[in-house]
Design an enzyme around this catalytic site. Structure first.
Site, mmCIF file in Angstrom:
data_model
loop_
_atom_site.group_PDB
_atom_site.id
_atom_site.type_symbol
_atom_site.label_atom_id
_atom_site.label_comp_id
_atom_site.label_asym_id
_atom_site.label_seq_id
_atom_site.Cartn_x
_atom_site.Cartn_y
_atom_site.Cartn_z
ATOM 1 N N PRO A 2 0.804 -1.222 0.000
ATOM 2 C CA PRO A 2 0.000 0.000 0.000
ATOM 3 C C PRO A 2 0.844 1.283 0.000
ATOM 4 O O PRO A 2 1.582 1.559 0.927
ATOM 5 C CB PRO A 2 -0.830 -0.124 1.274
ATOM 6 C CG PRO A 2 -0.876 -1.581 1.557
ATOM 7 C CD PRO A 2 0.459 -2.091 1.115
ATOM 8 N N GLU A 3 0.731 2.024 -1.083
ATOM 9 C CA GLU A 3 1.326 3.363 -1.193
ATOM 10 C C GLU A 3 0.162 4.346 -1.289
ATOM 11 O O GLU A 3 -0.974 3.981 -0.981
ATOM 12 C CB GLU A 3 2.240 3.420 -2.425
ATOM 13 C CG GLU A 3 3.298 2.301 -2.417
ATOM 14 C CD GLU A 3 4.178 2.279 -3.657
ATOM 15 O OE1 GLU A 3 4.350 3.314 -4.288
ATOM 16 O OE2 GLU A 3 4.697 1.200 -3.982
ATOM 17 N N HIS A 88 -4.077 -14.183 10.145
ATOM 18 C CA HIS A 88 -3.293 -12.959 10.237
ATOM 19 C C HIS A 88 -4.116 -11.741 10.644
ATOM 20 O O HIS A 88 -3.672 -10.611 10.459
ATOM 21 C CB HIS A 88 -2.575 -12.711 8.912
ATOM 22 C CG HIS A 88 -1.740 -13.873 8.479
ATOM 23 N ND1 HIS A 88 -0.712 -14.355 9.258
ATOM 24 C CD2 HIS A 88 -1.798 -14.672 7.398
ATOM 25 C CE1 HIS A 88 -0.169 -15.412 8.647
ATOM 26 N NE2 HIS A 88 -0.814 -15.617 7.528
ATOM 27 N N ARG A 107 2.935 -9.732 7.791
ATOM 28 C CA ARG A 107 4.293 -9.474 8.261
ATOM 29 C C ARG A 107 4.406 -8.597 9.511
ATOM 30 O O ARG A 107 5.511 -8.301 9.954
ATOM 31 C CB ARG A 107 5.136 -8.928 7.120
ATOM 32 C CG ARG A 107 5.709 -10.041 6.276
ATOM 33 C CD ARG A 107 6.358 -9.533 5.015
ATOM 34 N NE ARG A 107 5.394 -9.484 3.921
ATOM 35 C CZ ARG A 107 5.699 -9.134 2.685
ATOM 36 N NH1 ARG A 107 6.923 -8.776 2.391
ATOM 37 N NH2 ARG A 107 4.788 -9.120 1.747
#
Length: 271
Positions: A2-3, A88, A107
DNA sequence: CTGCGGTCCTGAAGGC
DNA sequence: TGCCTTCAGGACCGCA
């Protein structure tokens, strides 16, 4: 990952779904990814969703805000009902009408922070540079920061204190579209290159938003309903190592490492 | 001050 | 088949 275009897509797709909803409670499964006092948000309503760089700002009807940074593998998913935590799922924001907002992050690099308006203005965004899609991002501003730096242009684009929101994918795509080598020092760019760069930063980011962001091969990004973005179908260089350049120059896309990050470019078209 | 590299973290993929 | 290594990378931290 995500940018800016991905964060903006999430903002646009999420706002109608959660605006006006009242928070009934939070489930925090990964403490290290949650910062702040969750009691501040219980019972308050979602007033708005804004964005600063890659950070989403969920504004509440009190003076508090829920900030979300998805980093590389973070996802923000909306569930209308009956949501069971997945492997997650790190944090769940529950609403009184039975719907949920799920923060999922393989992560564990992303985070959610509870901060008040004062903290946002005084500290949280103090070190963030200009918004590239705002009127503040002028050619003059870009030229000023470029001429001040001997760093490689790619590092300048990735520096959130100068321009907020550009990450590795869009940096590669922008530099290809501007015909500039990623390792060229900022201050060595010609006036023509700086003008071109300014133009394509805006157009490439806007294009990213139009296509709903990019769900790259290894990326975790999805839209709030779980669907993929489609900008990855329009990548010109990113993850195209060894493929022929789309300009038909006959060259193949090169991959190098810059600062440990994969960097893709055409050695013929980018000078 | 700058710049560089290590760190966090997990799962997928590749090598043998 | 199975184990080990490498890779993906944003932001931050410590060191030279």
């Amino acid at each position: 990952m995500p940018e800016l275009p991905e964060a903006e897509t999430i903002r646009l797709k999420l706002i109608d779904k959660i605006k006006g909803l009242t928070i009934s409670g939070l489930n925090i499964f990964e403490k290290k990814q949650f910062i702040g006092n969750f009691n501040r948000v219980i019972g308050s309503k979602i007033a708005d969703i804004q964005r600063r760089g890659k950070i989403l700002i969920i504004k509440l009807d009190n003076t508090f805000n829920i900030l979300v940074h998805l980093k590389m593998s973070g996802r923000l998913l909306f569930h209308a009902k009956l949501f069971k935590p997945l492997k997650h799922t790190r944090i769940i924001i529950n609403f009184v009408n039975g719907s949920f907002l799920e923060f999922n992050d393989v992560r564990k690099f992303g985070w959610i922070k509870i901060v008040d308006d004062q903290t946002i203005n005084d500290t949280e965004f103090k070190r963030l540079g200009v918004e590239p899609l705002s009127g503040e991002f002028t050619k003059k501003y870009l030229k000023t920061i470029l001429l001040k730096s001997s760093k490689a242009i790619k590092f300048i684009l990735l520096d959130q204190e100068k321009i907020a929101g550009i990450g590795n994918i869009y940096a590669c795509e922008v530099l290809f579209s501007a015909g500039i080598r990623p390792n060229k020092p900022g201050r060595n760019l010609s006036d023509r290159e700086m003008n071109s760069l300014h133009k394509v930063i805006v157009s490439v980011l806007k294009k990213g938003i139009v296509y709903g962001g990019s769900s790259a091969k290894d990326g975790g990004y999805v839209q709030p309903d779980g669907r993929y973005g489609s900008y990855q179908e329009h990548f010109l260089v990113y993850q195209r190592e060894g493929e022929f350049c789309i300009n038909n120059c006959g060259e193949r896309i090169t991959k190098i490492k810059m600062g440990g990050r994969g960097t893709f470019y055409c050695s013929s078209c980018q000078k």
